[in-house]
Design an enzyme around this catalytic site. Structure first.
Site, PDB file in Angstrom:
ATOM      1  N   GLY A  20       0.816  -1.033  -0.305  1.00 43.70           N
ATOM      2  CA  GLY A  20       0.317   0.054  -0.089  1.00 43.70           C
ATOM      3  C   GLY A  20       0.669   0.893   0.228  1.00 43.70           C
ATOM      4  N   GLY A  77       0.959   5.809   0.560  1.00 49.84           N
ATOM      5  CA  GLY A  77       0.019   6.899   1.433  1.00 49.84           C
ATOM      6  C   GLY A  77       0.425   7.878   1.886  1.00 49.84           C
ATOM      7  N   GLY A  78       0.237   8.982   2.356  1.00 49.47           N
ATOM      8  CA  GLY A  78       1.101  10.560   2.592  1.00 49.47           C
ATOM      9  C   GLY A  78       2.715   9.713   2.990  1.00 49.47           C
ATOM     10  N   PHE A  79       2.372   8.856   3.908  1.00 52.60           N
ATOM     11  CA  PHE A  79       3.698   9.040   5.026  1.00 52.60           C
ATOM     12  C   PHE A  79       4.778   8.001   4.031  1.00 52.60           C
ATOM     13  CE2 PHE A  79       1.227  10.734   8.149  1.00 52.60           C
ATOM     14  CZ  PHE A  79       1.356  11.707   8.712  1.00 52.60           C
ATOM     15  N   GLY A  80       4.282   7.191   3.647  1.00 55.83           N
ATOM     16  CA  GLY A  80       5.319   6.400   2.551  1.00 55.83           C
ATOM     17  C   GLY A  80       4.389   5.065   2.735  1.00 55.83           C
ATOM     18  N   LYS A 120       6.640  -0.467   6.673  1.00 51.95           N
ATOM     19  CA  LYS A 120       6.614   0.691   6.695  1.00 51.95           C
ATOM     20  C   LYS A 120       7.400   1.682   6.307  1.00 51.95           C
ATOM     21  CE  LYS A 120       2.578   2.892   7.880  1.00 51.95           C
ATOM     22  NZ  LYS A 120       1.263   4.084   9.429  1.00 51.95           N
ATOM     23  N   ASP A 158      -7.597   8.635  14.147  1.00 55.13           N
ATOM     24  CA  ASP A 158      -8.251   8.554  13.420  1.00 55.13           C
ATOM     25  C   ASP A 158      -8.905   6.806  12.886  1.00 55.13           C
ATOM     26  OD1 ASP A 158      -8.031   8.997  10.269  1.00 55.13           O
ATOM     27  OD2 ASP A 158      -5.657   9.083   9.825  1.00 55.13           O
TER      28      ASP A 158
END
Ligand SMILES: *[C@@H]1O[C@H](CO)[C@@H](O)[C@H](O)[C@H]1NC(C)=O
Ligand SMILES: *[C@@H]1O[C@H](CO)[C@@H](O)[C@H](O)[C@H]1NC(C)=O
Ligand SMILES: *[C@@H]1O[C@H](CO)[C@@H](O)[C@H](O)[C@H]1NC(C)=O
Ligand SMILES: *[C@@H]1O[C@H](CO)[C@@H](O)[C@H](O)[C@H]1NC(C)=O
Length: 896
Positions: free
Chosen positions: A599, A601-604, A620, A713
């Site tokens: 996957g 996303g914004g952070f990596g 991650k 979140d």
């Protein structure tokens, strides 16, 4: 003290040609059927067994049914024990203590059967005075069912046992059984039971069936009451020994060939007249001038007839011979009953042989009921809501229970209603004088729009007199005297008073300015009133939430056997040093050079990896931004201390040069969001289990961690599933630890995901754990509807919460429930419970929302319901589901 001595009445009247039976003094319910004591409880879905006045739950020795204490079902009354001289070894456990109601004119048990309204239930209440109050004055009082008087309970002496039983189909999910004071002693109750019946039996054209008696033919005097588990519905069958007739008995089992499911032990013996020419006659005089009767005669041939023998009979009812000829089957139950109601001042059933019959008629067991008219009346719904808000706002009127206006004559204290109106019944007068009320005037008073008299005198009410009271169109009398009101009186009230259309009393409010001159000074603002209104709604919710969830907590832990994970509280997690610190090259090798991307996303980006020992992981990789390193630090620090089976655990991390990476356990099932949108979707039971898992994870963050942690979140993309479909909460990057437990919120930069964001947090930037509860409510809605948190609403895109609220109000489950579940959900009540929970979670203000602990308990209760229904239907389809989900490829922590 014979348990059934009170029930002994003459059922079959004897004259020359009539068979006459008198009944045994049956033994106690206890002490019967010794050999069966250890039988398992079997299917008790749909049973509620309450021992009123008891503090603990227990398994009843005779029936093996589990009895619960009553505090979960009633707000008032007190527990008392009967005096020792009325207890004996054979006294039913349920009779040993009572709940007594010295206060209030009506006290109500609120039953909420899991199967919901419009089902056929047997409801039974037990009473034995036992001189529990040492007054030696057995009371008389009324028993109410919903909005109707069910019957009068008259105790003749201390050892007199009264049992009331009714077969009832409620029109509401909440069913009230109330005890009403009739000024002849203090009402009390010993036990209360509810049993789900098959819908196809005891049909009637209207009303409910009040039991007059239920007997089975017994050949000896030592037999006793037959009930659960011989009788799957827990009907209580009392033995009756024929005196002038005779009884015949078989050693064979008698099959229950119809839905009435008669126990074989009840059908084994039968009454037959002594001579061929005699008939069996059943006679019952009506208590009222005209009574509507329903009878159920259960017959089975228990002799093996020889060639040429024939047993045939027909029946006359009140002198009218019925054309049908009955021919009992060998060892098979036939139930004879009237399909049309019989209304008369008596019931006379005569069973006589036909011309051709060579044997007299036969009767194994019988039941007789009279119809109790049950009205569907109730107080106007808006009035009910308003008055309940007032009740919760002041918390003083504990005796306000059941319906506010009904039954007529049993309205709540201080409440008067107009019953003559052809429309709905409205509250027209409310007298709360001298009730010890404090605080300001609840805004909900303004919602009692038919009210004419409002008396709030002699309390400690304070604050200003709200303008809203001027909205009451029919208000004629308003008494506010002897309180601590301040400010000015709304001008309109003063004008009405001056014009003579309103009788207004305000004396003895030292700081109240009641002259017209100061009315313009300070008006209470609409916003304040809105807050007041919201506040009273909050209280209602809290009270309701408590009743629904708290109560069931004990039961739930028993019913649902997964081990509870949070006995170890925080602080016993691994130390930081116990996490593996990986080097960049180790990351490269475990991910086979970042080969499989899971996957982004914004952070990596998140990659699949495999450690040397074979453990699968998700890696991650965090991009080098400031937010990313912030997230890194928060997450490592948090996870160091926090370990829970429903929180994704951190295996290690990498901090080498510019490389920041977090290594988690691999969650093979992927995230919940993808699973929900997949075409082969999750079953209702799996969804509930996932909801429980996720809720437990959050509950641990909120209550198991010191200081508490707010996730910030919560969303379906952050709930991951392992290969066994167990859910864990992931992504603590945004989590905030409460700096100080004494503070209830922290001010913080608003973060989170649209659609899940607590609107209150959004506006105020005040964060507390109820923000997670809000987001969790959205997750529940997604589980129910199968829709995403943002949905198309006509032209625009809206939030699921906005979409759901009006649809939930329609009450049509098919509009809410995921289409893919509609065929398969068997326990729609469990769906409603989850819907209710979700709606409570997404309430606009934090105070209105339940805590995660309450939510966990409530959800477990729902799962228990589903499991029970499933066991009843015995259709295990779980294996298939697991295969299906493991085969989807999505996986581990979705990066942002
Ligand atoms: C108590 O009252 C019941 C019902 O009226 C009666 O049958 C019974 O004999 C009474 N018992 C005593 C001890 O008086
Ligand atoms: C009941 O009905 C039967 C036959 O129809 C009749 O012979 C009998 O007298 C009736 N009994 C009473 C008490 O009315
Ligand atoms: C009695 O039996 C005879 C011969 O089997 C039959 O013809 C007759 O219809 C029967 N009568 C009744 C009332 O059933
Ligand atoms: C309200 O009840 C009190 C007694 O509790 C009584 O004195 C008063 O008159 C009642 N008010 C009205 C308006 O009936």
């Amino acid at each position: 003290m014979g348990f059934l001595q009170l029930i002994i009445t003459i059922v079959f009247l004897g004259t020359t040609i009539i068979t006459n039976i008198t009944f045994t003094k049956a033994q106690h319910i206890h002490g019967q059927r010794q050999g069966r004591r250890l039988a398992d409880a079997g299917d008790t879905t749909g049973f509620i067994s309450i021992d009123c006045g008891m503090n603990t739950s227990y398994t009843d020795e005779t029936t093996r049914l589990n009895y619960t204490p009553d505090e979960a079902y009633i707000e008032s009354g007190m527990n008392m024990d009967i005096l020792p001289e009325y207890k004996s070894e054979t006294t039913m456990q349920q009779l040993i203590n009572v709940r007594s109601f010295p206060e209030g004119n009506k006290n109500c048990y609120s039953l909420r059967p899991g199967q919901g309204k419009r089902r056929n239930y047997l409801i039974r209440a037990y009473f034995m005075y036992g001189n529990y109050d040492s007054l030696n004055e057995p009371p008389t009082f009324d028993l109410l069912l919903g909005v109707d008087v069910w019957d009068t309970v008259k105790l003749d002496n201390s050892s007199h046992i009264v049992i009331k039983e009714i077969i009832h189909t409620p029109s509401t999910d909440n069913l009230y059984v109330c005890l009403a004071n009739t000024d002849s002693g203090t009402p009390f109750i010993s036990g209360l039971e509810l049993r789900l019946l098959t819908d196809s039996i005891y049909k009637r054209s209207f009303g409910s069936l009040h039991l007059l008696y239920r007997y089975y033919t017994s050949s000896t005097f030592v037999n006793s009451v037959v009930r659960y588990k011989d009788d799957a519905f827990d009907r209580m069958w009392n033995p009756a020994v024929p005196i002038s007739g005779s009884s015949i008995e078989t050693m064979s089992e008698v099959g229950s060939s119809n839905d009435f499911s008669l126990p074989s032990s009840v059908m084994k013996a039968a009454l037959v007249p002594k001579s061929l020419g005699q008939s069996i006659q059943i006679y019952q005089q009506a208590t009222d001038k005209s009574t509507t009767f329903y009878f159920f005669l259960h017959v089975a041939e228990i002799l093996s007839l020889r060639a040429g023998q024939l047993r045939e009979f027909n029946i006359s009812i009140n002198g009218v011979k019925q054309s049908k000829i009955f021919n009992p089957l060998y060892l098979q139950t036939t139930t004879i009953f009237n399909q049309e109601p019989i209304t008369d001042s008596y019931l006379n059933i005569t069973i006589h042989k036909t011309m051709n019959s060579t044997l007299p008629p036969i009767l194994n067991a019988m039941e007789l009921y009279k119809v109790k008219n049950i009205s569907e009346l109730s107080t106007d719904e808006a009035d009910i809501l308003a008055i309940n808000n007032i009740k919760s706002f002041y918390k003083r009127m504990k005796d306000w229970q059941g319906d506010p206006c009904f039954p007529k004559g049993y309205s709540w204290s201080g409440v008067d209603c107009n019953y003559d109106s052809s429309n709905s019944t409205r509250i027209i007068s409310l007298n709360l004088s001298s009730k010890g009320l404090t605080g300001h005037i609840a805004a909900s008073f303004a919602d009692l729009t038919a009210v004419q008299i409002l008396d709030l005198s002699n309390n400690n009410l304070s604050g200003q007199i709200p303008e809203l009271l001027t909205d009451l169109p029919f208000l004629k009398t308003l008494n506010l005297s002897v309180n601590n009101f301040t400010g000015s009186v709304p001008k309109l009230l003063l004008e009405k008073s001056a014009a003579g259309s309103l009788s207004l009393s305000m004396q003895n409010n030292s700081d109240l300015c009641s002259s017209n001159s100061c009315t313009s000074k300070k008006k209470i603002s609409k916003t304040l009133l809105a807050h007041i209104a919201a506040f009273s709604a909050v209280l209602v919710l809290i009270v309701a939430g408590f009743i629904i969830f708290c109560i069931h907590k004990k039961k739930t832990t028993r019913m649902y056997g997964r081990p509870s994970p949070y006995h170890h509280r925080s602080g016993n997690g691994r130390r930081k040093g116990e996490f593996t610190r990986f080097s960049y090259s180790e990351l490269t090798s475990m991910t086979k050079s970042f080969q499989r991307e899971l996957g982004k996303g914004g952070f990596g980006v998140v990659y699949y990896g495999c450690l040397k020992d074979g453990m699968e992981v998700a890696v991650k990789m965090l991009s080098g931004t400031v937010e990313a390193s912030e997230q890194f630090t928060t997450e490592v620090e948090l996870l160091m201390d926090i370990r829970h089976k429903n929180l994704v655990s951190l295996v290690g991390y990498c901090e080498q040069g510019p490389t920041l990476a977090l290594v988690y356990e691999y969650m093979a099932g992927g995230n919940l969001k993808t699973n929900l949108l997949a075409s082969n979707s999750l079953s209702w039971k799996s969804r509930l289990q996932i909801a429980i898992d996720a809720a437990q994870g959050l509950e641990y963050l909120h209550n198991g961690c010191r200081p508490p942690v707010v996730h910030r979140d919560v969303k379906t993309a952050n709930i991951l599933l392992n290969k066994n479909l167990e859910a864990k909460i992931a992504d603590f990057g945004l989590s905030k630890i409460f700096p100080d437990e004494s503070r209830t919120h922290v001010l913080t930069r608003v973060m989170g995901t649209p659609g899940y964001l607590d609107p209150q947090y959004h506006q105020t930037e005040r964060l507390n754990e109820k923000s997670d509860v809000y987001s969790f409510g959205v997750v529940l809605l997604e589980l129910i509807t199968g829709k995403a948190a943002t949905v198309k609403m006509g032209e625009r895109t809206g939030y699921l919460v906005q979409w759901a609220i009006p649809i939930v109000e329609t009450g049509d489950i098919n509009l809410i429930l995921d289409e893919r579940l509609q065929q398969s959900v068997e326990n729609s009540n469990s769906v409603w419970r989850v819907i209710d929970t979700a709606m409570a979670c997404v309430k606009p203000t934090a105070n209105e929302r339940p805590t995660m602990s309450l939510i966990v308990a409530g959800l477990k209760e729902c799962l228990g319901m589903v499991i029970q229904t499933e066991q009843a239907a015995s259709l295990p389809d779980d294996l298939a589901e697991m295969c299906l989900v493991t085969s989807t490829t999505q996986m581990a922590p979705e990066p942002r």
